[in-house]
Design a protein around this motif. Structure first.
Motif, short mmCIF file in Angstrom:
data_model
loop_
_atom_site.label_atom_id
_atom_site.label_comp_id
_atom_site.label_asym_id
_atom_site.label_seq_id
_atom_site.Cartn_x
_atom_site.Cartn_y
_atom_site.Cartn_z
N GLU A 53 -9.33 0.82 0.94
CA GLU A 53 -9.97 -0.41 1.42
C GLU A 53 -9.02 -1.33 2.18
OE1 GLU A 53 -13.39 -0.91 1.12
OE2 GLU A 53 -13.19 1.18 0.47
N VAL A 54 -7.74 -0.97 2.24
CA VAL A 54 -6.76 -1.78 2.95
C VAL A 54 -6.76 -1.36 4.42
CG1 VAL A 54 -4.33 -2.41 3.15
CG2 VAL A 54 -5.35 -2.06 0.89
N LEU A 81 -8.53 -6.57 3.90
CA LEU A 81 -9.39 -5.60 3.22
C LEU A 81 -10.69 -5.39 3.97
CD1 LEU A 81 -8.93 -6.90 -0.43
CD2 LEU A 81 -7.65 -5.10 0.73
N LEU A 117 -5.69 -2.94 -5.95
CA LEU A 117 -6.50 -2.66 -4.77
C LEU A 117 -6.65 -1.17 -4.56
CD1 LEU A 117 -4.56 -5.06 -2.38
CD2 LEU A 117 -6.65 -5.57 -3.59
#
Length: 87
Positions: free
Chosen positions: A62-63, A8, A58
């Motif tokens: 943001e990955v 992340l 998630l």
């Protein structure tokens, strides 16, 4: 067990979930790759098959990276998968 590990943005600790079957792990890996590529869905919900009740949501934006590897069952001095700067 197969581990799907996500890196992340701005986080030194990756998020990981596990799958028992290689086909399930590969399917989740491909789902995450497509989500990163297309930006959809915006929010990704993950669960873990090893730790019952483990859940993570998630933001796909943001990955930064995803990797899939088989968790070694034998204890020992095995290296963590991925790239290493050490020689």
């Amino acid at each position: 067990m197969y581990v799907i590990e996500l890196t992340l943005r701005m986080s030194p600790i990756p998020v990981s979930v596990q799958r028992k079957e290689p086909s399930d792990a590969e399917a989740l890996y491909q789902e995450i790759r497509q989500a990163i590529d297309h930006g959809q869905p915006r929010l990704l919900d993950l669960t873990c098959e090893k730790v019952e009740g483990k859940k993570a949501a998630l933001l796909i934006s943001e990955v930064l990276a995803v990797q899939l590897y088989e968790k070694a069952s034998a204890a020992g001095g095995s290296k963590r998968p991925g790239f290493s700067l050490e020689s």
